[in-house]
Design a protein around this motif. Structure first.
Motif, PDB file in Angstrom:
ATOM      1  N   GLY A 108       4.196  -9.298  -6.457  1.00  0.00           N
ATOM      2  CA  GLY A 108       2.981  -8.493  -6.372  1.00  0.00           C
ATOM      3  C   GLY A 108       2.008  -9.047  -5.349  1.00  0.00           C
ATOM      4  O   GLY A 108       1.415  -8.300  -4.559  1.00  0.00           O
ATOM      5  N   GLN A 109       1.843 -10.352  -5.336  1.00  0.00           N
ATOM      6  CA  GLN A 109       0.950 -10.979  -4.368  1.00  0.00           C
ATOM      7  C   GLN A 109       1.453 -10.782  -2.940  1.00  0.00           C
ATOM      8  O   GLN A 109       0.672 -10.509  -2.031  1.00  0.00           O
ATOM      9  CB  GLN A 109       0.818 -12.478  -4.667  1.00  0.00           C
ATOM     10  N   LEU A 110       2.774 -10.903  -2.751  1.00  0.00           N
ATOM     11  CA  LEU A 110       3.347 -10.693  -1.420  1.00  0.00           C
ATOM     12  C   LEU A 110       3.169  -9.247  -0.954  1.00  0.00           C
ATOM     13  O   LEU A 110       2.874  -8.997   0.216  1.00  0.00           O
ATOM     14  CB  LEU A 110       4.826 -11.075  -1.411  1.00  0.00           C
ATOM     15  N   GLN A 111       3.341  -8.292  -1.858  1.00  0.00           N
ATOM     16  CA  GLN A 111       3.161  -6.885  -1.502  1.00  0.00           C
ATOM     17  C   GLN A 111       1.707  -6.604  -1.124  1.00  0.00           C
ATOM     18  O   GLN A 111       1.448  -5.894  -0.156  1.00  0.00           O
ATOM     19  CB  GLN A 111       3.606  -5.986  -2.648  1.00  0.00           C
ATOM     20  N   ARG A 112       0.759  -7.167  -1.893  1.00  0.00           N
ATOM     21  CA  ARG A 112      -0.662  -6.984  -1.563  1.00  0.00           C
ATOM     22  C   ARG A 112      -0.975  -7.582  -0.197  1.00  0.00           C
ATOM     23  O   ARG A 112      -1.676  -6.974   0.618  1.00  0.00           O
ATOM     24  CB  ARG A 112      -1.556  -7.620  -2.628  1.00  0.00           C
ATOM     25  N   LEU A 113      -0.436  -8.741   0.096  1.00  0.00           N
ATOM     26  CA  LEU A 113      -0.651  -9.394   1.388  1.00  0.00           C
ATOM     27  C   LEU A 113      -0.067  -8.557   2.516  1.00  0.00           C
ATOM     28  O   LEU A 113      -0.695  -8.384   3.562  1.00  0.00           O
ATOM     29  CB  LEU A 113      -0.032 -10.795   1.383  1.00  0.00           C
ATOM     30  N   GLN A 114       1.126  -8.011   2.290  1.00  0.00           N
ATOM     31  CA  GLN A 114       1.768  -7.189   3.314  1.00  0.00           C
ATOM     32  C   GLN A 114       0.948  -5.918   3.574  1.00  0.00           C
ATOM     33  O   GLN A 114       0.756  -5.530   4.726  1.00  0.00           O
ATOM     34  CB  GLN A 114       3.180  -6.831   2.883  1.00  0.00           C
ATOM     35  N   ARG A 115       0.461  -5.269   2.505  1.00  0.00           N
ATOM     36  CA  ARG A 115      -0.371  -4.069   2.687  1.00  0.00           C
ATOM     37  C   ARG A 115      -1.655  -4.401   3.447  1.00  0.00           C
ATOM     38  O   ARG A 115      -2.089  -3.649   4.312  1.00  0.00           O
ATOM     39  CB  ARG A 115      -0.707  -3.446   1.333  1.00  0.00           C
ATOM     40  N   PHE A 119      -2.822  -2.894   7.033  1.00  0.00           N
ATOM     41  CA  PHE A 119      -4.129  -2.265   7.190  1.00  0.00           C
ATOM     42  C   PHE A 119      -4.893  -2.900   8.357  1.00  0.00           C
ATOM     43  O   PHE A 119      -5.490  -2.198   9.175  1.00  0.00           O
ATOM     44  CB  PHE A 119      -4.940  -2.393   5.894  1.00  0.00           C
ATOM     45  N   GLN A 120      -4.852  -4.224   8.461  1.00  0.00           N
ATOM     46  CA  GLN A 120      -5.524  -4.911   9.558  1.00  0.00           C
ATOM     47  C   GLN A 120      -4.896  -4.516  10.893  1.00  0.00           C
ATOM     48  O   GLN A 120      -5.603  -4.338  11.890  1.00  0.00           O
ATOM     49  CB  GLN A 120      -5.463  -6.434   9.361  1.00  0.00           C
ATOM     50  N   GLY A 121      -3.572  -4.376  10.935  1.00  0.00           N
ATOM     51  CA  GLY A 121      -2.888  -3.964  12.155  1.00  0.00           C
ATOM     52  C   GLY A 121      -3.284  -2.560  12.580  1.00  0.00           C
ATOM     53  O   GLY A 121      -3.506  -2.294  13.760  1.00  0.00           O
ATOM     54  N   GLN A 122      -3.410  -1.642  11.612  1.00  0.00           N
ATOM     55  CA  GLN A 122      -3.844  -0.279  11.920  1.00  0.00           C
ATOM     56  C   GLN A 122      -5.279  -0.273  12.430  1.00  0.00           C
ATOM     57  O   GLN A 122      -5.612   0.455  13.354  1.00  0.00           O
ATOM     58  CB  GLN A 122      -3.725   0.602  10.677  1.00  0.00           C
ATOM     59  N   LYS A 123      -6.093  -1.096  11.839  1.00  0.00           N
ATOM     60  CA  LYS A 123      -7.506  -1.178  12.239  1.00  0.00           C
ATOM     61  C   LYS A 123      -7.615  -1.661  13.685  1.00  0.00           C
ATOM     62  O   LYS A 123      -8.388  -1.120  14.476  1.00  0.00           O
ATOM     63  CB  LYS A 123      -8.233  -2.136  11.295  1.00  0.00           C
ATOM     64  N   VAL A 124      -6.829  -2.655  14.056  1.00  0.00           N
ATOM     65  CA  VAL A 124      -6.827  -3.181  15.425  1.00  0.00           C
ATOM     66  C   VAL A 124      -6.340  -2.105  16.383  1.00  0.00           C
ATOM     67  O   VAL A 124      -6.908  -1.923  17.468  1.00  0.00           O
ATOM     68  CB  VAL A 124      -5.950  -4.450  15.524  1.00  0.00           C
TER      69      VAL A 124
END
Length: 138
Positions: A108-115, A119-124
């Motif tokens: 769960g923690q890995l999935q949250r980190l990946q999401r 999101f940061q990549g889309q923002k950039v």
């Protein structure tokens, strides 16, 4: 790979290998302890013993019994109530390094980190876009 090391139990100098992590004298002591534990568990009435019962019945320290389990010298399939602690939470497990609930939590923690990274990549990417005006005014 073999290397020179000090025995963690008696501080004697010895050649450490993948299978031998203590000096020859301490190894002999561990072998006697293994025979004691295995002899105790081999008896029909002790096969369902829990770890603390094995410690009480043999006098062998818990750390040594856990070492035998981790090294595969004691097959847990033959002893249904034996196990070792999860590396993360300490609950009793029979295989792997962490229990099922800790594994689920880590996934769960890995999935949250990946999401979050996506999101940061889309923002950039959105910040890099160039906008053009369709206006004909000059």
């Amino acid at each position: 790979m073999n290397e020179l090391a000090n025995c963690p139990k008696c501080n004697a100098l010895f050649v450490q290998t993948q299978f031998r992590t203590v000096c020859a004298d301490c190894f002999k002591i561990e072998e006697k302890q293994f025979e004691t534990v295995y002899g105790f568990l081999r008896k029909r009435e002790n096969r369902k013993a829990k770890l603390n019962e094995v410690v009480d019945g043999t006098g062998v320290p818990e750390e040594i019994i856990l070492k035998f389990i981790r090294l595969g010298r004691l097959q847990l399939s033959n002893f249904p109530n034996l196990g070792y602690p999860c590396s993360k939470c300490g609950s009793l497990i029979r295989e792997g390094k962490i229990c099922a609930s800790c594994t689920k939590d880590l996934h769960g923690q890995l999935q949250r980190l990946q999401r979050e990274e996506e999101f940061q990549g889309q923002k950039v990417q959105e910040e890099k876009k160039t906008y053009y005006s369709n206006s004909t005014k000059r």
